[in-house]
Motif scaffolding. Sequence first.
Motif, PDB file in Angstrom:
ATOM      1  N   UNK A 111       0.855  -1.173   0.000  1.00  0.00           N
ATOM      2  CA  UNK A 111       0.000   0.000   0.000  1.00  0.00           C
ATOM      3  C   UNK A 111       0.896   1.229   0.000  1.00  0.00           C
ATOM      4  N   UNK A 112       0.738   2.066  -1.017  1.00  0.00           N
ATOM      5  CA  UNK A 112       1.559   3.270  -1.149  1.00  0.00           C
ATOM      6  C   UNK A 112       0.758   4.457  -0.645  1.00  0.00           C
ATOM      7  N   UNK A 113       1.295   5.142   0.338  1.00  0.00           N
ATOM      8  CA  UNK A 113       0.636   6.309   0.913  1.00  0.00           C
ATOM      9  C   UNK A 113       1.462   7.542   0.554  1.00  0.00           C
ATOM     10  N   UNK A 114       1.024   8.228  -0.517  1.00  0.00           N
ATOM     11  CA  UNK A 114       1.737   9.397  -1.014  1.00  0.00           C
ATOM     12  C   UNK A 114       0.774  10.201  -1.882  1.00  0.00           C
ATOM     13  N   UNK A 115       0.358  11.372  -1.400  1.00  0.00           N
ATOM     14  CA  UNK A 115      -0.628  12.183  -2.105  1.00  0.00           C
ATOM     15  C   UNK A 115      -0.023  12.951  -3.267  1.00  0.00           C
ATOM     16  N   UNK A 116       1.187  13.440  -3.105  1.00  0.00           N
ATOM     17  CA  UNK A 116       1.839  14.206  -4.163  1.00  0.00           C
ATOM     18  C   UNK A 116       3.304  13.807  -4.237  1.00  0.00           C
ATOM     19  N   UNK A 117       3.970  14.079  -5.360  1.00  0.00           N
ATOM     20  CA  UNK A 117       5.374  13.682  -5.480  1.00  0.00           C
ATOM     21  C   UNK A 117       6.222  14.233  -4.342  1.00  0.00           C
ATOM     22  N   UNK A 118       7.151  13.415  -3.885  1.00  0.00           N
ATOM     23  CA  UNK A 118       8.041  13.838  -2.801  1.00  0.00           C
ATOM     24  C   UNK A 118       9.480  13.559  -3.202  1.00  0.00           C
ATOM     25  N   UNK A 119      10.385  14.383  -2.666  1.00  0.00           N
ATOM     26  CA  UNK A 119      11.811  14.241  -2.949  1.00  0.00           C
ATOM     27  C   UNK A 119      12.569  13.890  -1.672  1.00  0.00           C
ATOM     28  N   UNK A 120      13.589  13.052  -1.855  1.00  0.00           N
ATOM     29  CA  UNK A 120      14.485  12.705  -0.759  1.00  0.00           C
ATOM     30  C   UNK A 120      15.915  12.829  -1.266  1.00  0.00           C
ATOM     31  N   UNK A 121      16.832  13.109  -0.354  1.00  0.00           N
ATOM     32  CA  UNK A 121      18.233  13.291  -0.723  1.00  0.00           C
ATOM     33  C   UNK A 121      18.959  11.961  -0.824  1.00  0.00           C
ATOM     34  N   UNK A 122      19.888  11.886  -1.786  1.00  0.00           N
ATOM     35  CA  UNK A 122      20.800  10.749  -1.841  1.00  0.00           C
ATOM     36  C   UNK A 122      21.724  10.801  -0.617  1.00  0.00           C
ATOM     37  N   UNK A 123      22.267   9.664  -0.273  1.00  0.00           N
ATOM     38  CA  UNK A 123      23.385   9.614   0.660  1.00  0.00           C
ATOM     39  C   UNK A 123      24.650   9.954  -0.138  1.00  0.00           C
ATOM     40  N   UNK A 151      15.711   5.365   4.799  1.00  0.00           N
ATOM     41  CA  UNK A 151      14.341   4.948   5.066  1.00  0.00           C
ATOM     42  C   UNK A 151      14.219   4.488   6.504  1.00  0.00           C
ATOM     43  N   UNK A 152      13.040   4.604   7.058  1.00  0.00           N
ATOM     44  CA  UNK A 152      12.837   4.270   8.469  1.00  0.00           C
ATOM     45  C   UNK A 152      11.899   3.080   8.613  1.00  0.00           C
ATOM     46  N   UNK A 153      12.305   2.126   9.452  1.00  0.00           N
ATOM     47  CA  UNK A 153      11.485   0.961   9.767  1.00  0.00           C
ATOM     48  C   UNK A 153      10.782   1.170  11.110  1.00  0.00           C
ATOM     49  N   UNK A 154       9.836   0.286  11.466  1.00  0.00           N
ATOM     50  CA  UNK A 154       9.058   0.489  12.695  1.00  0.00           C
ATOM     51  C   UNK A 154       9.879   0.588  13.977  1.00  0.00           C
ATOM     52  N   UNK A 155      11.118   0.096  13.987  1.00  0.00           N
ATOM     53  CA  UNK A 155      11.925   0.224  15.204  1.00  0.00           C
ATOM     54  C   UNK A 155      12.449   1.643  15.406  1.00  0.00           C
ATOM     55  N   UNK A 156      12.131   2.546  14.462  1.00  0.00           N
ATOM     56  CA  UNK A 156      12.527   3.940  14.592  1.00  0.00           C
ATOM     57  C   UNK A 156      13.906   4.255  14.073  1.00  0.00           C
ATOM     58  N   UNK A 211      10.019   6.569   3.647  1.00  0.00           N
ATOM     59  CA  UNK A 211      11.097   7.248   2.930  1.00  0.00           C
ATOM     60  C   UNK A 211      10.635   8.678   2.711  1.00  0.00           C
ATOM     61  N   UNK A 212      11.133   9.613   3.522  1.00  0.00           N
ATOM     62  CA  UNK A 212      10.644  10.982   3.448  1.00  0.00           C
ATOM     63  C   UNK A 212       9.158  11.025   3.745  1.00  0.00           C
ATOM     64  N   UNK A 213       8.374  11.631   2.837  1.00  0.00           N
ATOM     65  CA  UNK A 213       6.927  11.714   3.016  1.00  0.00           C
ATOM     66  C   UNK A 213       6.200  10.469   2.510  1.00  0.00           C
ATOM     67  N   UNK A 214       6.944   9.539   1.940  1.00  0.00           N
ATOM     68  CA  UNK A 214       6.373   8.300   1.393  1.00  0.00           C
ATOM     69  C   UNK A 214       6.284   7.233   2.481  1.00  0.00           C
ATOM     70  N   UNK A 267      16.060  12.106  -5.224  1.00  0.00           N
ATOM     71  CA  UNK A 267      15.177  11.139  -5.863  1.00  0.00           C
ATOM     72  C   UNK A 267      13.739  11.550  -5.599  1.00  0.00           C
ATOM     73  N   UNK A 268      12.923  11.565  -6.664  1.00  0.00           N
ATOM     74  CA  UNK A 268      11.512  11.939  -6.534  1.00  0.00           C
ATOM     75  C   UNK A 268      10.623  10.737  -6.809  1.00  0.00           C
ATOM     76  N   UNK A 269       9.719  10.453  -5.883  1.00  0.00           N
ATOM     77  CA  UNK A 269       8.720   9.400  -6.041  1.00  0.00           C
ATOM     78  C   UNK A 269       7.385  10.038  -6.396  1.00  0.00           C
ATOM     79  N   UNK A 270       6.635   9.397  -7.295  1.00  0.00           N
ATOM     80  CA  UNK A 270       5.278   9.840  -7.584  1.00  0.00           C
ATOM     81  C   UNK A 270       4.370   8.630  -7.722  1.00  0.00           C
TER      82      UNK A 270
END
Length: 360
Positions: A66-78, A92-97, A140-143, A194-197
Motif C-alpha cells: 500500500x503506497x501512501x503518497x498524495x503528491x510527489x516527494x523528494x528525498x536526498x541521496x546519501x 528509510x525508516x522501519x518500525x523500530x525507529x 522514505x521521506x513523506x512516502x 530522488x523523486x517518487x510519484x
Amino acid sequence: MYKCFLIFVLPFVVCGCGVSMVGRESVQPSDVVCSSESKSQLFKIVSSETEGDSSGGISIDWNGPEIMLEKPCRVNYRNLEFDFGKNIIVNGRLPNGKNYPIWIDSGMVMWPTLVNDTVAKENGLVIPNGNVGSLPCLKIGELTLQNLPYLYVPNHWEFRVLGIPIWQDNRIVFGIEAMSQFRYLLFDNKRKQLEFSSKQSFQPEDPAGWAYYPFKLDKMGQFYGRRLIVNIPIAGEVRQVEFDTGGRDMAIGAKMWLNLCKKISSTKPKRANFTSHKYGLLPCHKVVVDELGIGNIVVKNAEIEILPEDSPYLLTNDPGQIGMGYFKNTKVVLDFERMLMWVKGNTKVDDQALLYSNRL
C-alpha cells in the motif's frame, strides 16, 4: 592519493582485518519457488509461464504494498555512496525507529526488496518458510509503504578490526518490482535527489530539453523476475540494453564490443576485474572511450567493462547493461506509466537519438 590510501589500509591488511561475508550461504531463487505453497494473506508466488512460453519467470500476486503518497516527494541521496560508487541510496525508516540505507537498484530482479539478517534481527522480523515475508511499514521521506514483500538473505557484509566487527551492512535493496509500483521515479543526479510519484504523471518542466526512449520489463530465465530493457542509441546505433540504477558504468559482452568498437575511439583493452554483487570479482577487459554518445548526451572518458560471453554475469541473451554513472550530470526519469526512460539533454543530440526523441 592512491599511495595515501595504501598507507592507511596496509596496517589493517597486515593485522588480518578487512571486509568479509558473514552468515549462511545466500538464498537461491529456486528456494523461493519451493516455498510457493507457504501461506500468506498479503501475497503469493505465481508462475508467469504461459502456453508456448518456456521462460519460466516468476511473479508476485500481491495485495500490497500500500503506497501512501498524495503528491510527489523528494528525498536526498546519501552523498558518500553516490560520490564514490554512483549508487542511489536514500534513508528509510522501519518500525523500530531506526534509519536504514535503501538502495534503489533496478538491476535487482529477484524480489521487490531484499532484507539481510542484520536488518531482520534488529527489527524482530519473523522469517517464514521459504525466506519471504513483508515489511509492515517503510517510510522514505513523506512516502509510506505498507506490506512490502521482501526476500530474506541470511548473510551480510561486515568490516572487522582485530576480529571485532565495527561496521555491518544493513542496506535494504529496493528492486525493479518495487520501483514499478510508482507512476514515475525521477533521479536528479546534479542535486542528488530522488523523486517518487504515486498519483501524478511525469510532465517535464522544459519538454524541448528532454528526450525519451521506450523500455520494457522483460521476463528473465527460470526463477527470476523482470529486467528493465531500454531501446537507446549508443554510438549512433539504437541498441537494447538493461538500465541498472545500481550500476556505475557499462558492462557488455565481447560480441557487442566487437560491433561497438568500430564506431568509437578508445584505449586498448586492459585486463581488469568486474565487481558483481552476486558473483564477486569477475575477469574482464576495460577500455576508456573519449566520447560516447548515449541517446541525447555525450559521456566523456566513458569506462566500459567487456566480459567474456561465458561470464556468469551475462545471463542467456543478456544484452549488457548501462549504469547510473553515465548520467551523473543530468536527470533521468523512469516513467512506468508510459514505459519510457526520459533523459535531460546536456549536450548535442545525434541523428539516431532524434528517432526516439519525439518532443511533447
